[in-house]
Design a protein around this motif. Structure first.
Motif, mmCIF file in Angstrom:
data_model
loop_
_atom_site.group_PDB
_atom_site.id
_atom_site.type_symbol
_atom_site.label_atom_id
_atom_site.label_comp_id
_atom_site.label_asym_id
_atom_site.label_seq_id
_atom_site.Cartn_x
_atom_site.Cartn_y
_atom_site.Cartn_z
ATOM 1 N N ARG A 182 0.740 -1.271 -0.172
ATOM 2 C CA ARG A 182 0.058 -0.101 -0.097
ATOM 3 C C ARG A 182 0.852 1.237 -0.152
ATOM 4 N N GLU A 183 0.460 2.191 -0.790
ATOM 5 C CA GLU A 183 1.268 3.614 -0.813
ATOM 6 C C GLU A 183 0.356 4.744 -1.278
ATOM 7 N N GLY A 184 1.021 5.734 -0.838
ATOM 8 C CA GLY A 184 0.350 7.074 -1.280
ATOM 9 C C GLY A 184 -0.795 7.699 -0.210
ATOM 10 N N GLN A 185 -1.030 8.755 -0.427
ATOM 11 C CA GLN A 185 -2.240 9.214 0.474
ATOM 12 C C GLN A 185 -3.366 8.385 0.671
ATOM 13 N N LEU A 186 -3.501 7.855 -0.605
ATOM 14 C CA LEU A 186 -4.982 7.031 -0.501
ATOM 15 C C LEU A 186 -4.606 5.715 0.078
ATOM 16 N N ARG A 230 -1.880 9.132 -5.165
ATOM 17 C CA ARG A 230 -1.198 10.060 -4.595
ATOM 18 C C ARG A 230 0.118 9.701 -3.806
ATOM 19 N N ALA A 231 0.860 8.849 -4.656
ATOM 20 C CA ALA A 231 2.165 8.104 -4.142
ATOM 21 C C ALA A 231 3.079 9.132 -5.098
ATOM 22 N N GLN A 232 4.439 9.145 -4.556
ATOM 23 C CA GLN A 232 5.639 9.557 -5.083
ATOM 24 C C GLN A 232 5.894 8.746 -6.335
ATOM 25 N N PRO A 265 -9.730 4.710 2.249
ATOM 26 C CA PRO A 265 -8.858 5.166 2.731
ATOM 27 C C PRO A 265 -9.219 5.936 4.335
ATOM 28 N N LEU A 294 1.930 6.279 6.422
ATOM 29 C CA LEU A 294 1.792 5.962 5.221
ATOM 30 C C LEU A 294 3.154 5.817 4.270
ATOM 31 N N VAL A 295 2.887 5.318 3.234
ATOM 32 C CA VAL A 295 4.255 4.973 2.484
ATOM 33 C C VAL A 295 4.517 5.900 1.175
ATOM 34 N N ARG A 296 5.477 6.407 0.989
ATOM 35 C CA ARG A 296 5.766 7.076 -0.340
ATOM 36 C C ARG A 296 4.528 8.000 -0.534
ATOM 37 N N VAL A 297 4.175 8.734 0.314
ATOM 38 C CA VAL A 297 3.087 9.973 -0.114
ATOM 39 C C VAL A 297 3.539 11.050 -1.131
ATOM 40 N N GLY A 298 2.989 11.195 -2.023
ATOM 41 C CA GLY A 298 3.288 12.240 -3.020
ATOM 42 C C GLY A 298 3.489 13.522 -2.469
ATOM 43 N N ARG A 299 4.691 14.244 -2.992
ATOM 44 C CA ARG A 299 5.185 15.525 -2.585
ATOM 45 C C ARG A 299 4.126 16.530 -2.126
ATOM 46 N N ASN A 300 3.232 16.784 -2.819
ATOM 47 C CA ASN A 300 2.036 17.461 -2.627
ATOM 48 C C ASN A 300 0.962 17.083 -1.478
ATOM 49 N N PHE A 301 1.366 16.099 -1.163
ATOM 50 C CA PHE A 301 0.206 15.228 -0.109
ATOM 51 C C PHE A 301 0.789 15.156 1.136
ATOM 52 N N LEU A 356 -3.368 2.797 -1.081
ATOM 53 C CA LEU A 356 -3.797 1.625 -1.824
ATOM 54 C C LEU A 356 -2.534 0.924 -2.428
ATOM 55 N N ARG A 387 -6.029 11.535 8.316
ATOM 56 C CA ARG A 387 -4.667 10.694 8.810
ATOM 57 C C ARG A 387 -3.686 11.222 8.096
ATOM 58 N N LYS A 393 -0.275 15.626 4.919
ATOM 59 C CA LYS A 393 -1.716 16.197 4.805
ATOM 60 C C LYS A 393 -2.649 15.155 4.883
ATOM 61 N N PRO A 394 -3.795 15.404 5.509
ATOM 62 C CA PRO A 394 -5.011 14.440 5.435
ATOM 63 C C PRO A 394 -5.530 14.528 4.375
ATOM 64 N N ILE A 395 -6.467 13.363 3.815
ATOM 65 C CA ILE A 395 -7.101 13.730 2.570
ATOM 66 C C ILE A 395 -8.101 14.787 2.620
ATOM 67 N N ILE A 424 -10.414 -1.096 1.584
ATOM 68 C CA ILE A 424 -9.856 -0.344 0.403
ATOM 69 C C ILE A 424 -10.225 1.316 0.824
#
Lengths: 259, 148, 155, 105
Positions: free
Chosen positions: A167-171, A225-227, B110, B118-125, A173, B114, B128-130, B108
């Motif tokens: 699982r990865e990213g803000q979502l 929303r993962a890198q 999200p 979390l893993v590898r969250v994109g730079r822009n996020f 998943l 929260r 931050k929570p969703i 599934i």
């Protein structure tokens, strides 16, 4: 009786390729083609209207064009791609002994350029690299995918599988959450496929151009929303390798058309 | 983790007063399977909540369907939201939005409020929570109105 | 519904599923019904437009608005005395109402043209044929465009 | 730029034949903006012409609503052996041509 059953079971265990939990059994594996509507299928089916064929045409010209300081063309070593390249893409990514790791078809093309043509590498997603890769992969159209069989690839297939399950990213998943557990359902209006990489590089209507599997993987990563991993990164190569091994037995379709 | 409501109210007041860092989440108290207190200290706006549920950017409608005749493309990965207000109280809905994984680690859905683990969250996020606390409250207020 | 509208071809994909960073600025790109009417009048002039004779084949539910297959055909004998001079295709909500003009003649044999078009959103498409007697015939179709659930950020 | 042309190699006199063309072009609409707000200039094919032994048999005006890598299919009556010539013209002086021959019996 019980004894024989035990033996039969044991044989099954040995002969059938081990299917990991959550994986789609071979006879249930379906190309993204089967999730498309008739109009998009028609676009792929007819070579004179499949826009991916424009790139194959480009690739055919590049195949016999001399390039680099060595002044050699692909054809000078490999001959006629229609025979020499048949089935090759169905086995990629393949293990490279010198590098001791798997390389993708795109990377193989650039290794050839560096080692044999003394030419500069073609950038990822550049027209020439996509065209060459489409031309080579097109020679495998209809041939069953057979990637990942080389035992030396095992740790890399495993790495790809772990990434697929991660699982990865803000979502938060993983690929598997959609593509193993929920294919055939709809994410908003769009059907979720099994993520079988049968037609790369492929013409995506969304892109309005040909694109690699790496581009597609990166766009899924952005979606959760993962890198996204960089082009050519070991992670993307491992994911591609796992996906190709997961699609074993499905015929190649390059250049496929997808929404 | 369970804090007294007074303490939470004080924290919310403090965060409003000094406009806390955007990445900081408002603390909340879980009681049973619910978060009884509004994350913002005020009731949400159901009309805004409806718009949020339908906006693809909040992602609800990608997986859920519901009584939204004007929205053509709705997902079918997750339960229909019709009658959500009958099935759950506002407090229960709040916790399900904030952190659904608390009820099922394999879900599934999200965790919408929260920003850690979390893993590898994109730079822009990153960080931050969703959804913001106010967005959660708006959606809770709307879902609570969905009665059969 | 600005929140659900896709941009007219976002650059290299545009926004993520989250609509995070709009790569391309959101603008009121939609053509208005008045623009559609004007575009049609520019071709047809003051002549009346009748409904019929023209057929528009376009999937009612489009998988991606960036590439939509479309075929227009006109019931016509395509003889020197009675043929289709031209086919004009318009849309309601793209930034510009024109899609294409196609010029035929008796030697065409069959009054049928296919191409692939872009539709920025769910909308009407109008095809108008001008016959050799300078009458105009039209057909209208409503097309539902599926929005991609995940598009990519520009890198 | 490459083009894919599909014309039957042979036809009987009087046959109605389909001609399909597909050509590479970005068809940049001129309505898109970059992240910093600059308009991406329009770059499209604006016209397509097909000539059959020198005579124009089909012409099209194209607008930004035509998809990238424009595809066009149309019909003509096979009247004599010879050559079809295709020409795409567009913004920034764009011009591309292709041809195909046919034997009519």
């Amino acid at each position: 009786m019980i004894f024989w059953r035990a033996i039969a079971a044991a044989i099954l265990l040995v002969t059938a390729p081990a299917l990991l939990a959550g994986e789609i059994p071979p006879d249930a594996r379906r190309s993204g083609y089967s999730f498309m509507g008739p109009d998009t299928r028609a676009m792929q089916d007819d070579d004179t209207s499949n826009p991916g064929m424009l790139f194959v045409l480009d690739g055919e010209a590049l195949w016999s064009k001399k390039t680099g300081d060595a002044g050699k063309a692909c054809a000078d070593c490999h001959g006629d791609a229609r025979s020499g390249m048949k089935g090759v893409a169905a086995r990629y990514p393949a293990f490279d002994k010198a590098l001791a790791r798997p390389v993708t078809l795109d990377q193989r093309i650039n290794l050839c350029r560096a080692n044999h043509q003394q030419a500069t590498p073609l950038p990822y997603e550049s027209r020439d690299l996509l065209a060459l890769s489409a031309y080579v992969a097109h020679q495998s159209r209809g041939i069953s995918i057979a990637a990942g069989d080389d035992p030396q690839l095992k740790p890399f297939v495993d790495q790809g599988r772990d990434l697929f399950m991660q699982r990865e990213g803000q979502l938060n998943l993983a690929c598997t959450n959609c593509h193993d557990d929920n294919f055939d359902k709809r994410l908003a209006g769009a059907p979720i496929t099994q993520a079988q990489p049968t037609g790369y590089p492929l013409y995506r209507l969304e892109w309005q151009t040909l694109g690699s599997i790496e581009r597609r993987l990166r766009s899924c990563m952005s979606g959760v929303r993962a890198q996204a991993y960089d082009y050519g990164s070991p992670e993307l190569v491992a994911l591609e390798l796992y996906l190709m091994s997961r699609a074993r037995g499905l015929p190649m379709e390059t250049p496929a058309v997808r929404p | 983790m369970v804090r007294s409501p007074v303490h939470i109210a004080a924290l919310i007041a403090a965060s409003l007063a000094c406009s806390a860092h955007a990445d900081e989440l408002v603390p909340y108290t879980i009681v049973g399977d619910s978060i009884p207190q509004s994350l913002t200290g005020a009731p949400g706006d159901a009309a805004r909540g409806r718009a949020l549920v339908l906006a693809r950017t909040t992602t609800c409608i990608l997986c859920h369907s519901g009584p939204f005749p004007e929205t053509r493309f709705q997902g079918d990965l997750a339960p229909d939201l019709t009658g959500a207000g009958n099935r759950w109280s506002a407090s229960q809905l709040r916790l399900r939005l904030v952190d659904a994984s608390r009820f099922n680690a394999e879900t599934i859905m999200p965790s919408y409020y929260r920003n850690d683990g979390l893993v590898r969250v994109g730079r822009n996020f990153a960080g931050k929570p969703i959804l913001s606390a106010a967005e959660i409250e708006d959606i809770v207020a709307f879902l609570a109105t969905l009665r059969d | 519904m600005p929140t659900t509208r896709r941009q007219f071809l976002s650059l290299a994909g545009g926004v993520t599923v989250a609509g995070t960073i709009p790569i391309v600025t959101l603008r009121p790109l939609e053509a208005t019904p008045a623009m559609l009417t004007t575009a049609i009048r520019n071709v047809v002039g003051e002549a009346p437009i009748r409904t019929g004779r023209v057929k528009l084949d376009i999937p009612p539910l489009v998988e991606n608005g960036n590439t939509v297959p479309m075929t227009v055909s006109v019931a016509s004998p395509m003889t020197a005395a009675d043929y289709v001079k031209s086919i004009h295709v318009f849309n309601e909500k793209n930034p510009q109402p024109n899609i294409g003009n196609f010029y035929l003649n008796p030697a065409s044999g069959r009054a049928q043209v296919s191409t692939r078009i872009r539709l920025a959103d769910t909308q009407k498409v109008v095809a108008i044929a001008r016959l050799s007697d300078d009458t105009f015939w039209q057909v209208m179709a409503d097309i539902v465009v599926t929005l991609a659930a995940c598009t990519e950020e520009m890198n | 730029m490459p083009a894919l042309i599909n014309v039957p190699a042979k036809a009987k006199r009087g046959d109605i034949i389909e001609i399909r063309t597909l050509t590479s072009h970005i068809m940049e609409t001129g309505f898109r903006h970059t992240a910093d707000g600059r308009l991406v200039p329009r770059d499209i094919i604006t016209s397509f012409t097909c000539r059959y032994n020198g005579t124009e048999i089909f012409r099209a005006d194209l607008f930004p609503a035509i998809a990238a890598n424009p595809y066009l299919s149309f019909f003509t009556v096979a009247k004599e052996s010879g050559k079809f010539e295709f020409e795409w013209m567009g913004d920034n002086g764009y011009c591309s041509t292709a041809s195909a021959s046919i034997t009519v019996e």
